[in-house]
Design a protein around this motif. Structure first.
Motif, short mmCIF file in Angstrom:
data_model
loop_
_atom_site.label_atom_id
_atom_site.label_comp_id
_atom_site.label_asym_id
_atom_site.label_seq_id
_atom_site.Cartn_x
_atom_site.Cartn_y
_atom_site.Cartn_z
N LEU A 110 1.01 -1.53 -0.26
CA LEU A 110 0.09 -0.22 -0.16
C LEU A 110 1.29 0.92 -0.32
N THR A 112 -0.60 5.35 -0.73
CA THR A 112 -1.79 6.09 -0.73
C THR A 112 -1.13 7.36 -2.05
N ALA A 118 -4.52 0.94 -3.44
CA ALA A 118 -5.67 2.26 -2.91
C ALA A 118 -5.56 3.28 -3.67
N THR A 123 -6.26 9.82 2.64
CA THR A 123 -7.31 9.42 3.01
C THR A 123 -8.02 8.93 4.16
N GLN A 125 -9.35 6.22 5.43
CA GLN A 125 -9.76 4.47 5.53
C GLN A 125 -8.97 3.70 4.36
N VAL A 126 -8.26 2.66 4.73
CA VAL A 126 -8.54 1.94 3.52
C VAL A 126 -9.16 0.30 3.44
N ASP A 127 -9.38 -0.68 3.09
CA ASP A 127 -9.54 -1.82 3.42
C ASP A 127 -8.53 -2.58 2.42
N LEU A 128 -7.76 -3.13 3.22
CA LEU A 128 -6.69 -3.76 1.95
C LEU A 128 -6.24 -4.99 1.56
N SER A 164 -10.90 -6.46 8.90
CA SER A 164 -11.94 -6.02 7.76
C SER A 164 -13.04 -7.04 8.29
N ARG A 195 -8.40 -9.44 4.14
CA ARG A 195 -7.84 -7.84 4.16
C ARG A 195 -7.97 -7.25 5.44
N THR A 197 -7.99 -3.62 7.62
CA THR A 197 -8.35 -2.30 7.60
C THR A 197 -7.16 -1.21 8.19
N HIS A 205 -1.47 9.89 4.29
CA HIS A 205 -1.33 9.02 3.44
C HIS A 205 -0.59 7.74 4.38
#
Length: 337
Positions: A110, A112, A118, A123, A125-128, A164, A195, A197, A205
């Motif tokens: 990841l 950003t 993503a 951001t 929130q990211v669901d990775l 997640s 995933r 989160t 970032h």
């Protein structure tokens, strides 16, 4: 010759990891705990269980309140744990599980800033997706070890990393102020969809690099991935040339870790090191990785001029028992513990 980095030191913090055994049929998974029970005492949860009779392959237990609440890791043979920080009026189910550790060469999942993993941009929130990427298997994964970095946050805040599809816990993994870059090694269970989160309270970032993974109890090996705690011992300190001199800008220090500081001379696939940078003359980063391989596009420490910063790293060990430290640029002194 001008020195861009001065001091680097390494201390074995907690572990060596036994190698994966090759050949022969797959070994049976270790036995799991039985008789798990839990009792609430205010916002504290007291969990008890009976360890299996055969502890072969059991490296410890992770005790977790589900949906995501407090969790704690306890050593092999333990039969109880206390979880703190529960939410009021929230039902929890207590789980006790164990698994084998596998270290991997760091790989970036990841970023950003560039749109990796993503959409590009700061951001909250990211669901990775973590399984099936960066050396992490597509299945049989209970938890992952990620080096998570926050950079360019719009204000003061925190980052929380959690499975997640579950409630966000009230704990944090990183804390920061506006504009700060902060890394930390995080071990987090994986959601049912493979995933995790990452939540940031302020727009920022987010960067995540793989460090390793833990199997599920069902897929744990009885001899591979065993975690052995050690009394901390310093393996390198470039202020006094212990372990080698400080690398110049863009240089690498190859450090012998097996046979030193309590780490066995053989049978080691990875080590856990606490690494510290001190006295830098400018911003930069340090990457710790498998010796003899190209440096990955990941970092373990980020810093600015004059900052003292530390972070833990899980690092695979080369066949000759070494790990490598890349000094990016702008440093004057390295120190690691």
């Amino acid at each position: 010759m001008r020195r861009w980095a001065t001091y680097l030191g390494i201390v074995v913090l907690v572990a060596t990891v036994a190698p994966v055994l090759g050949g022969g049929p797959a070994a049976a998974a270790p036995g799991g705990p039985s008789g798990v029970s839990a009792a609430a005492e205010g916002l504290t949860i007291r969990v008890t269980w009976s360890p299996p009779t055969d502890l072969t392959g059991v490296t410890g237990y992770r005790v977790t309140a589900v949906p995501v609440g407090p969790s704690v890791d306890v050593p092999v043979g333990a039969g109880s744990a206390v979880l703190t920080g529960g939410r009021p009026n929230t039902p929890y189910t207590a789980q006790v599980a164990g698994g084998s550790l596998r270290a991997v060469t760091p790989a970036r999942l990841l970023d950003t800033r560039s749109g990796l993993g993503a959409p590009a941009g700061a951001t909250h929130q990211v669901d990775l997706q973590v399984t099936g990427r960066g050396g992490i298997p597509a299945s049989g994964v209970g938890s992952v070890a990620l080096n998570v970095t926050v950079t360019q946050p719009a204000g003061a805040g925190f980052v929380t990393v959690y499975p997640s599809g579950t409630l966000r816990p009230t704990a944090s993994n990183l804390n920061y102020v506006a504009g700060q870059t902060v890394p930390n090694l995080v071990v987090v269970p994986v959601g049912a969809d493979g995933r995790v989160t990452l939540y940031s309270s302020a727009a920022a970032h987010l960067i995540a690099d793989t460090a390793g993974w833990f199997s599920t109890t069902a897929t744990a090996a009885p001899s591979a991935g065993l975690f052995h705690g050690l009394t901390p011992a310093r393996l390198a300190d470039t202020r006094i040339d212990l372990g080698g001199p400080t690398p110049d800008r863009g240089g690498v220090l190859d450090l012998q870790v097996t046979g030193a500081g309590g780490v066995p001379a053989t049978g080691v696939s990875a080590v856990v090191l606490n690494t510290t940078v001190a006295g830098s003359t400018g911003p930069g980063f340090v990457t710790v990785y498998l010796s003899g391989q190209p440096a990955p596009t990941a970092s373990n420490l980020n810093f600015v001029a004059g900052q003292v910063v530390a972070n833990r790293a899980i690092v695979p060990v080369s066949t000759d028992g070494k790990v490598s430290f890349l000094n990016s640029n702008g440093l004057t002194r390295w120190s690691s513990t």
